[in-house]
Design an enzyme around this catalytic site. Structure first.
Site, PDB file in Angstrom:
ATOM      1  N   SER A 154       0.860  -1.198   0.000  1.00  0.00           N
ATOM      2  CA  SER A 154       0.000   0.000   0.000  1.00  0.00           C
ATOM      3  C   SER A 154       0.885   1.233   0.000  1.00  0.00           C
ATOM      4  CB  SER A 154      -0.873   0.005   1.261  1.00  0.00           C
ATOM      5  OG  SER A 154      -1.549   1.245   1.386  1.00  0.00           O
ATOM      6  N   TYR A 175      -2.108  -0.997  10.412  1.00  0.00           N
ATOM      7  CA  TYR A 175      -2.108  -1.238   8.964  1.00  0.00           C
ATOM      8  C   TYR A 175      -0.837  -0.684   8.296  1.00  0.00           C
ATOM      9  CZ  TYR A 175      -3.863  -1.213   4.102  1.00  0.00           C
ATOM     10  OH  TYR A 175      -4.017  -1.384   2.737  1.00  0.00           O
TER      11      TYR A 175
HETATM   12  N1  LIG Z   1      -8.636  -0.398  -1.840  1.00  0.00           N
HETATM   13  C1  LIG Z   1      -7.603   0.375  -1.581  1.00  0.00           C
HETATM   14  O1  LIG Z   1      -7.709   1.618  -1.603  1.00  0.00           O
HETATM   15  C2  LIG Z   1      -6.258  -0.219  -1.257  1.00  0.00           C
HETATM   16  C3  LIG Z   1      -5.169   0.659  -1.169  1.00  0.00           C
HETATM   17  C4  LIG Z   1      -3.921   0.142  -0.876  1.00  0.00           C
HETATM   18  C5  LIG Z   1      -3.744  -1.213  -0.702  1.00  0.00           C
HETATM   19  N2  LIG Z   1      -4.823  -2.053  -0.786  1.00  0.00           N
HETATM   20  C6  LIG Z   1      -4.569  -3.469  -0.562  1.00  0.00           C
HETATM   21  O2  LIG Z   1      -5.106  -4.219  -1.621  1.00  0.00           O
HETATM   22  C7  LIG Z   1      -5.460  -5.529  -1.156  1.00  0.00           C
HETATM   23  C8  LIG Z   1      -6.878  -5.846  -1.599  1.00  0.00           C
HETATM   24  O3  LIG Z   1      -7.765  -4.969  -0.928  1.00  0.00           O
HETATM   25  P1  LIG Z   1      -9.164  -4.505  -1.551  1.00  0.00           P
HETATM   26  O4  LIG Z   1      -9.122  -3.042  -1.612  1.00  0.00           O
HETATM   27  O5  LIG Z   1      -9.466  -5.275  -2.761  1.00  0.00           O
HETATM   28  O6  LIG Z   1     -10.099  -4.867  -0.317  1.00  0.00           O
HETATM   29  P2  LIG Z   1     -11.340  -5.861  -0.158  1.00  0.00           P
HETATM   30  O7  LIG Z   1     -12.287  -5.709  -1.284  1.00  0.00           O
HETATM   31  O8  LIG Z   1     -11.820  -5.630   1.225  1.00  0.00           O
HETATM   32  O9  LIG Z   1     -10.663  -7.302  -0.275  1.00  0.00           O
HETATM   33  C9  LIG Z   1      -9.928  -7.879   0.763  1.00  0.00           C
HETATM   34  C10 LIG Z   1      -9.812  -9.356   0.484  1.00  0.00           C
HETATM   35  O10 LIG Z   1      -9.031  -9.955   1.533  1.00  0.00           O
HETATM   36  C11 LIG Z   1      -9.703 -11.116   1.982  1.00  0.00           C
HETATM   37  N3  LIG Z   1      -9.408 -11.393   3.384  1.00  0.00           N
HETATM   38  C12 LIG Z   1      -9.489 -10.554   4.439  1.00  0.00           C
HETATM   39  N4  LIG Z   1      -9.231 -11.211   5.568  1.00  0.00           N
HETATM   40  C13 LIG Z   1      -8.968 -12.501   5.224  1.00  0.00           C
HETATM   41  C14 LIG Z   1      -8.669 -13.675   5.957  1.00  0.00           C
HETATM   42  N5  LIG Z   1      -8.562 -13.690   7.293  1.00  0.00           N
HETATM   43  N6  LIG Z   1      -8.482 -14.823   5.268  1.00  0.00           N
HETATM   44  C15 LIG Z   1      -8.603 -14.866   3.921  1.00  0.00           C
HETATM   45  N7  LIG Z   1      -8.893 -13.784   3.178  1.00  0.00           N
HETATM   46  C16 LIG Z   1      -9.084 -12.621   3.827  1.00  0.00           C
HETATM   47  C17 LIG Z   1     -11.189 -10.803   1.791  1.00  0.00           C
HETATM   48  O11 LIG Z   1     -11.928 -12.026   1.628  1.00  0.00           O
HETATM   49  P3  LIG Z   1     -12.947 -12.668   2.682  1.00  0.00           P
HETATM   50  O12 LIG Z   1     -13.550 -11.551   3.481  1.00  0.00           O
HETATM   51  O13 LIG Z   1     -13.930 -13.410   1.824  1.00  0.00           O
HETATM   52  O14 LIG Z   1     -12.083 -13.580   3.502  1.00  0.00           O
HETATM   53  C18 LIG Z   1     -11.160 -10.055   0.472  1.00  0.00           C
HETATM   54  O15 LIG Z   1     -11.205 -10.942  -0.619  1.00  0.00           O
HETATM   55  C19 LIG Z   1      -5.274  -5.503   0.366  1.00  0.00           C
HETATM   56  O16 LIG Z   1      -4.057  -6.089   0.711  1.00  0.00           O
HETATM   57  C20 LIG Z   1      -5.250  -4.019   0.679  1.00  0.00           C
HETATM   58  O17 LIG Z   1      -4.555  -3.739   1.859  1.00  0.00           O
HETATM   59  C21 LIG Z   1      -6.075  -1.592  -1.067  1.00  0.00           C
END
Ligand SMILES: NC(=O)c1ccc[n+]([C@@H]2O[C@H](COP(=O)([O-])OP(=O)(O)OC[C@H]3O[C@@H](n4cnc5c(N)ncnc54)[C@H](OP(=O)(O)O)[C@@H]3O)[C@@H](O)[C@H]2O)c1
Length: 263
Positions: free
Chosen positions: A153, A168
């Site tokens: 991130s 985080y």
């Molecule tokens: N969106 C942003 O602005 C942003 C910015 C910077 C970095 N990121 C990073 O990008 C990545 C994806 O995030 P996203 O934005 O796509 O968020 P998201 O839609 O909330 O997706 C998060 C994913 O992680 C899975 N997850 C969470 N806890 C888990 C667990 N205990 N076991 C297995 N799976 C788990 C969730 O699946 P389940 O709930 O089904 O388990 C979900 O598929 C993350 O690493 C996040 O930190 C996102």
């Protein structure tokens, strides 16, 4: 590739990104960026294992492409990670591409963050990635090939405040330096390890922020490109790092952030 290999003639540059015959695992594929990345890898030719806790979401994703295979796991549980590695390798063989994408955020100044909150951030955002790198990387090293992509991130590079978060950014900063170290440890073993640092993207993770006018205003005012990213804007960085197009990249930290960290 080695320095003695002849320089390839320019032919069809798009072939560089072809993943036909490769195998991949995308964690956190039940929503957001992971859902998108699983589809992109499958459309580029890879056979793709996907994992998360929500089985119904994984099955819905698998119904969108025949090369996508669901494996339910709670990645905060070590035994689930071990079972996942055994099941995925039994089904697909040694991975070519591992995308450590599963993540969870928690907004809180340190005064309000409990030790359990902090440990939860470290467990899912850092420990689970470390463990999957170890579990799958050993096979990759033995095969002498592989690409590991850690989804970190911008908040692993710069602080989060005024959007106060504590565990985080600590976990994502750790994931970035784990990427560099593993890039070095396996540089002579054929396994490349790189990170992508997204800026603000509209997903379930950012729902609370981006569903308010104030939140959207915060992102628009502070992102040089003046908006949040769209999930398809991760495709290019993913395909670059997953494919031979990045054959001379390891330990790299690639930002896809609309300029957030350039300020
Ligand atoms: N969106 C942003 O602005 C942003 C910015 C910077 C970095 N990121 C990073 O990008 C990545 C994806 O995030 P996203 O934005 O796509 O968020 P998201 O839609 O909330 O997706 C998060 C994913 O992680 C899975 N997850 C969470 N806890 C888990 C667990 N205990 N076991 C297995 N799976 C788990 C969730 O699946 P389940 O709930 O089904 O388990 C979900 O598929 C993350 O690493 C996040 O930190 C996102």
């Amino acid at each position: 590739m080695s320095p003695d290999d002849p320089v390839r003639p320019v032919a069809a540059p798009a072939q560089l990104f072809d993943l036909t015959g490769r195998t991949a695992l995308v964690t956190g594929a039940s929503s957001g960026l992971g859902h998108r990345m699983a589809l992109v890898l499958a459309h580029a030719g890879a056979t793709v294992a996907v994992t998360a806790r929500r089985t119904d979401r994984l099955e819905a994703l698998a119904s969108l492409h025949p090369a996508i295979h669901p494996f339910t796991a709670d990645l905060s549980v070590a035994a689930d990670r071990e079972r996942l590695a055994a099941d995925v390798e039994a089904a697909l063989g040694t991975l070519d591409v591992l995308v450590n994408n599963a993540g969870l955020s928690h907004s809180s100044p340190i005064e309000a963050e409990t030790l359990a909150d902090f440990e939860r951030m470290i467990d899912i955002n850092l420990t689970s990635a470390w463990h999957l790198i170890k579990l799958f990387g050993v096979g990759m090293v033995a095969a002498g090939r592989g690409s590991i992509i850690n989804i970190a991130s911008i908040l692993g590079i710069v602080g989060a405040t005024p959007s106060k978060q504590t565990g985080y950014p600590a976990a994502k900063g750790g994931l970035i330096n784990l990427t560099r170290e593993m890039g070095l440890q396996w540089a002579r073993r054929g396994v490349r390890v790189n990170a992508i640092c997204p800026g603000w993207f509209a997903t379930e993770m950012t729902d609370d922020l981006l569903s308010t006018e104030a939140g959207v205003g915060f992102v628009e005012r502070n992102t040089p490109l003046q908006r949040a990213g769209l999930v398809h804007e991760i495709d290019g960085a993913l395909l670059l790092l997953a494919s031979d197009a990045s054959s001379f990249m390891t330990g790299s930290v690639l930002t896809v952030d609309g300029g957030w960290t350039a300020r």
